[in-house]
Design a protein around this motif. Structure first.
Motif, PDB file in Angstrom:
ATOM      1  N   THR A  37       0.837  -1.187   0.000  1.00 24.23           N
ATOM      2  CA  THR A  37       0.000   0.000   0.000  1.00 24.23           C
ATOM      3  C   THR A  37       0.874   1.240   0.000  1.00 24.23           C
ATOM      4  O   THR A  37       2.019   1.197   0.489  1.00 24.23           O
ATOM      5  CB  THR A  37      -0.888   0.012   1.256  1.00 24.23           C
ATOM      6  N   TYR A  49       4.680   4.037  -4.715  1.00 25.38           N
ATOM      7  CA  TYR A  49       4.100   2.692  -4.643  1.00 25.38           C
ATOM      8  C   TYR A  49       3.851   2.129  -6.041  1.00 25.38           C
ATOM      9  O   TYR A  49       4.215   0.983  -6.341  1.00 25.38           O
ATOM     10  CB  TYR A  49       2.796   2.756  -3.851  1.00 25.38           C
ATOM     11  N   TYR A  87      -7.938   7.014  -2.490  1.00 24.64           N
ATOM     12  CA  TYR A  87      -7.293   6.453  -1.299  1.00 24.64           C
ATOM     13  C   TYR A  87      -7.732   7.207  -0.044  1.00 24.64           C
ATOM     14  O   TYR A  87      -7.990   6.597   1.005  1.00 24.64           O
ATOM     15  CB  TYR A  87      -5.780   6.499  -1.429  1.00 24.64           C
ATOM     16  N   TRP A  91      -9.124   5.790   3.766  1.00 20.50           N
ATOM     17  CA  TRP A  91      -7.997   5.740   4.703  1.00 20.50           C
ATOM     18  C   TRP A  91      -8.490   5.637   6.145  1.00 20.50           C
ATOM     19  O   TRP A  91      -9.496   6.242   6.512  1.00 20.50           O
ATOM     20  CB  TRP A  91      -7.131   6.977   4.551  1.00 20.50           C
ATOM     21  N   SER A  96      -3.683   2.562   5.674  1.00 17.95           N
ATOM     22  CA  SER A  96      -4.594   1.972   4.704  1.00 17.95           C
ATOM     23  C   SER A  96      -5.294   0.770   5.312  1.00 17.95           C
ATOM     24  O   SER A  96      -4.724   0.074   6.162  1.00 17.95           O
ATOM     25  CB  SER A  96      -3.832   1.549   3.448  1.00 17.95           C
ATOM     26  N   CYS A 299      -9.488  -3.116   0.801  1.00 21.89           N
ATOM     27  CA  CYS A 299      -8.492  -2.243   0.182  1.00 21.89           C
ATOM     28  C   CYS A 299      -9.198  -1.366  -0.849  1.00 21.89           C
ATOM     29  O   CYS A 299     -10.436  -1.357  -0.928  1.00 21.89           O
ATOM     30  CB  CYS A 299      -7.393  -3.085  -0.468  1.00 21.89           C
TER      31      CYS A 299
END
Length: 350
Positions: A37, A49, A87, A91, A96, A299
């Motif tokens: 992540t 990432y 994201y 969060w 994450s 996720c």
């Protein structure tokens, strides 16, 4: 130095007092491996990432000369900024969701193994990002673990997930002078505890809120070429789906498999999740529940792509009720199943 440094001993020729078994085998360790992540929901962190993730030849099976200009051009210059708000929307306080839940799983497995009388240290390593596989393996070595069971948290095997995690463990071990004994769990797509935990969670939700017309089992997609070259992922997914449908006593027309997260122009596994949801909405299917059996921690691909974008696609197409059922995360039944799976393998290795 060619190898990573080993602990400094006052006298490396001393022989410590220990039982014959401890001298021969050492302590056991467990390495839980997950995808990884970004460190933060920011364009800069996401860019780092993605650069690591999408540079993996196990993930993108294209010649480097062809792929690198695309990656460092359109993708890394534009995509991080587009992904940052997505994201940010998922969060959690501890980071994450994937990292938070994987750490909770590690803590639960550590406690569960101790309750079974197994002295094992558990660590988390991410294939991409932090904590790295190297950090995790070093922590296990520092804890005295000479035998390490590596557990990629992917129920279904794929070269782009399980195999690349195994590759990374091997690369790190290749840098060690005193290597631990390594073993791996390849897949657990038909494990009774894993199937049972999912079925139990679904039945509990249905008892409380009623059953939908359709249950959609959305797995992460792969290019069709990967399957044609011998990847067993598609077969694993269908076997998981069949086992789950049988556990729920659902007929085939009510329990359907689809594949999400398409990327690039290649032909991917079908049917497509979003296309299936739109078609159902247009055809008069009023209610659908979506489960993602290929993920063990929520996720971006589940909480944003399915729970948000999938919902919008279905409702805008005419559907009336959409429910995303979270993956196992830290559900007690799943934590118990994962602990049992690992305990059984550790016992076999003793």
């Amino acid at each position: 130095m060619k190898y990573l440094p080993e602990p400094r001993l006052a006298n490396p020729f001393d022989v410590p007092q220990a039982s014959a078994r401890e001298q021969a085998y050492g302590r056991q360790g467990v390495l839980l491996l997950n995808l990884g992540t970004p460190d933060a929901p920011t364009p800069a962190a996401i860019r780092r990432y993605l650069a690591e993730f999408l540079s993996d030849p196990r993930v993108i099976e294209l010649p480097s000369w062809l792929w690198k200009p695309v990656l460092h051009g359109a993708i890394l210059t534009r995509r991080p900024a587009r992904l940052a708000p997505r994201y940010a929307s998922i969060w959690m306080e501890g980071g994450s969701p994937l990292l938070v839940y994987t750490r909770r799983q590690a803590q639960a497995v550590q406690s569960g193994l101790a309750a079974k009388g197994l002295d094992a240290e558990v660590a988390v390593g991410m294939r991409y990002g932090q904590p790295s596989v190297q950090q995790a393996l070093q922590a296990l070595k520092d804890a005295g673990c000479e035998r390490i069971l590596c557990v990629p948290l992917y129920p279904q095997y794929a070269a782009s997930t399980t195999a690349t995690a195994v590759d990374q463990v091997a690369r790190v071990a290749a840098q060690m002078r005193d290597q631990p004994e390594l073993s791996f769990i390849k897949r657990f797509h038909l494990d009774e505890g894993y199937i049972g935990a999912m079925a139990s969670a679904i039945r509990q939700r249905w008892r409380a809120d009623g059953e939908p017309e359709r249950l959609l089992l959305s797995f992460h997609g792969l290019p069709r070429a990967c399957i044609e070259r011998g990847d067993p992922y598609y077969r694993d997914c269908l076997q998981t789906a069949q086992a789950l449908a049988e556990a729920l006593a659902l007929p085939a027309e009510r329990c359907v498999v689809s594949f999400q997260s398409r990327f690039g122009p290649a032909k991917w596994l079908e049917p497509d999740t979003e296309g299936t949801l739109k078609a159902w909405g247009k055809s008069g299917v009023a209610s659908v529940d979506v489960v993602c059996p290929g993920f063990t921690s929520d996720c971006l691909e589940t909480l944003e792509e399915i729970a948000m974008e999938g919902r919008e696609a279905f409702l805008q197409a005419g559907g009336r009720q959409f429910r995303y059922l979270p993956v196992m995360n830290d559900a007690p039944a799943w934590l118990a199943a994962l602990t049992d799976l690992i305990a059984g393998r550790l016992a076999a290795l003793r």
